[in-house]
Every structure is written in structure tokens, then in C-alpha cells.
Motif scaffolding. Structure first.
Motif: not given
Ligand SMILES: Nc1ncnc2c1ncn2[C@@H]1O[C@H](COP(=O)(O)OP(=O)(O)OP(=O)(O)O)[C@@H](O)[C@H]1O
Length: 271
Positions: A1-4, A39-40, A224-227, A233-241
Motif C-alpha cells: 500500500m503506498d502513502a496515498n 485506477i488512481y 502495488s496492484r494486480i488486475i 473480463k477482469f477476474c481479479g483485482d488486488g494488492p500484488k502480494a
């Protein structure tokens, strides 16, 4: 997780890209199927998927080469705006793809490739290059540490060298994010090393990196993020680890495999 990024996963920075229920159909085939994603600004994201998943099509939709089917719930927004003049999108996104590299077959120098980013062209209309554009080009060449190659013809460069000039071309507008479509195809080990160092430098300078790839080894530690994407389709989205596990990635690509992490880089073995 980054500072923002807050604990809820929401960024305190503004959304750069907001898609809701985006479906793209070509030749009666659903290439993108109800994609929903935000996506920010400043986020470093990798979109992973097998061949034919729809990754390049997603990029084409971001760059408004493809438009979604209309619908009440559909959101198709970039930088907070729904309607864009395509050339103005360049202040939000710089794009680098193999497809683009293959279009640079004419005898122009590396410097002119970078300068041509101001005109969305392959060659240059010389009389339109202003001193400010020239100055920005020099700045980008220095940042990417390629000034010494700038007078070489692009056709005489190695794939790795040429790829860095394409990045330069994408950066002249100071985009909020760089979009990369399988950027390491055809790079040898040395070129890969240099290319990754360049990407890390760009990420650390605050430009978002949005990369589509099927190679885990393309994912720079700053990501930091993997989709996960498959069948449009997008079938997963979350933090890398959380996402880069044997189970998730093995299941996604349909092969048994083992994922190993080393110094922030991820490697796949055993398939
Ligand atoms: N204009 C089009 N008309 C019809 N089908 C298309 C069109 N463009 C792409 N496709 C199909 O849509 C699917 C997704 O293609 P896309 O190039 O987006 O996949 P990808 O994930 O980038 O694949 P790769 O990793 O192989 O580059 C493929 O089956 C492709 O053949």
C-alpha cells in the motif's frame, strides 16, 4: 500500500481512469465484457492475462480507439471527463507498444522520434517544433539517459535502445501515467535490465505505470496492484502480494506453477 492509499483501498489522489460496465463489440464479438475498474493517479498497476485476454483491446478503449456499447450504467471516464478530444488524452496517458515501434521504420533520428510525440506523428513537421518543444525533448533525453544516442537513426538501433526512445516520445507531455503493452517483447537480458531501470525511475518520479503483460517478470517492484484479465473480463483485482500466488496465477493461466519472489521481483517456475 503506498502513502496515498487508504486502508479501504481507495486512493486519496483523484481517479485517472473510471470504467463501469464497459463492453466493446467488434465483428459481433464481445472483446471487452462489462469491465469495471478505477485506477488512481500515480498508481502502478499490472494487468495480467493470457494471449487473447483482451489486454490490448482494453488499452485501445482507454485511448478511445474503441468505444463501449451505450448503457444507462456505463461510465467511460478519463481524468474526470467523459468527453475527450483524442489528442488531449495525451496529457493523461503516454503509450508504448510494440505495434508503435514497428511503425518507426523510416529513417529518422532518436531525437526526432521523441520530438514527434508533440505531433502524434511518426515523422516531423519541422516548422512546427518550437524552442519549448526542443527544450522538453532534451530534458526527456537526459532523464532517460539516452542523449548520447539521440542522433542515431532509429532504424539502426537495437530493440532495447529504440524502446527507450518510444518511452521518451510518450513522456514529452508529462503524462499522468505511462501505458505499456507487453513492453519487454524482443529485449535481451541487458536491454531488459536497462529498460526495467528506466521504468523504475519513471515510477519513482511519480508517473503512474499501467502495464499489460503476460510475463510476471515484467512487473517492477513499484507495482502495488494486480488486475487479472481473461476472455475480455477482469477476474481479479488486488494488492500484488495477495494476487501473485501459485493458486491465483496458476488458475488464471491454467497451468500448475510456482511463483517465487526475490527483492520485489516475481518469477514463475515449474510449468
Ligand atoms: N478488431 C477486432 N475484431 C475482431 N476481433 C478482434 C479485434 N481485435 C481483437 N480481436 C480479438 O479479441 C481478442 C482479444 O484480443 P487482444 O489483442 O486484446 O488480446 P491480448 O490480451 O492483447 O492478447 P496478446 O497477449 O496475445 O497480445 C482476440 O481473440 C482477438 O483475436
Amino acid at each position: 500500500m503506498d502513502a496515498n492509499t487508504t486502508l479501504s483501498g481507495q486512493s486519496s489522489l483523484p481517479p485517472l481512469l473510471e470504467f463501469r460496465d464497459v463492453t466493446v463489440v467488434k465483428d459481433e464479438k464481445k472483446l471487452l465484457d462489462s469491465l469495471t475498474v478505477t485506477i488512481y493517479e500515480g498508481e502502478h498497476v499490472a494487468i495480467l492475462g493470457p494471449n487473447g485476454a483482451g489486454k490490448s483491446t482494453f488499452i485501445k478503449a482507454v485511448m478511445r480507439e474503441y468505444y463501449p456499447l451505450r448503457g444507462e450504467d456505463v461510465i467511460f471516464r478519463v481524468g474526470g471527463k467523459d468527453v475527450w478530444h483524442v489528442t488531449d488524452l495525451r496529457s493523461n496517458f503516454g503509450i508504448v507498444s510494440n505495434e508503435l515501434q514497428y511503425t518507426f521504420t523510416r529513417e529518422i533520428t532518436g531525437r526526432d522520434v521523441v520530438l514527434s510525440g508533440f505531433f502524434s506523428s511518426i515523422g516531423l513537421w519541422w516548422n512546427e517544433a518550437t524552442p519549448e518543444m526542443e527544450q522538453k525533448t532534451d530534458e526527456v533525453l537526459r532523464f532517460l539517459e539516452i542523449s548520447h544516442l539521440a542522433d542515431r537513426l532509429i532504424t539502426t538501433m537495437s530493440s532495447g535502445e529504440a524502446r527507450r526512445f518510444l518511452i521518451g516520445r510518450a513522456l514529452v507531455h508529462d503524462p499522468k501515467a505511462l501505458i505499456l503493452d507487453e513492453p519487454t517483447t524482443s529485449l535481451d537480458l541487458h536491454a531488459l535490465h536497462t529498460f526495467r531501470a528506466t521504468l523504475r525511475k519513471i515510477a519513482q518520479a511519480g508517473t503512474g505505470i499501467i502495464m499489460v503483460t503476460h510475463m510476471l517478470s515484467d512487473i517492477i517492484p513499484e507495482t502495488s496492484r494486480i488486475i487479472l484479465m481473461k476472455d475480455g473480463k477482469f477476474c481479479g483485482d488486488g494488492p500484488k502480494a495477495k494476487m501473485l500466488t501459485d493458486e491465483h496465477i496458476g488458475g488464471h493461466f491454467g497451468v500448475p506453477l510456482h511463483i517465487r519472489e526475490e527483492d520485489g521481483w516475481y518469477y514463475v517456475t515449474g510449468y
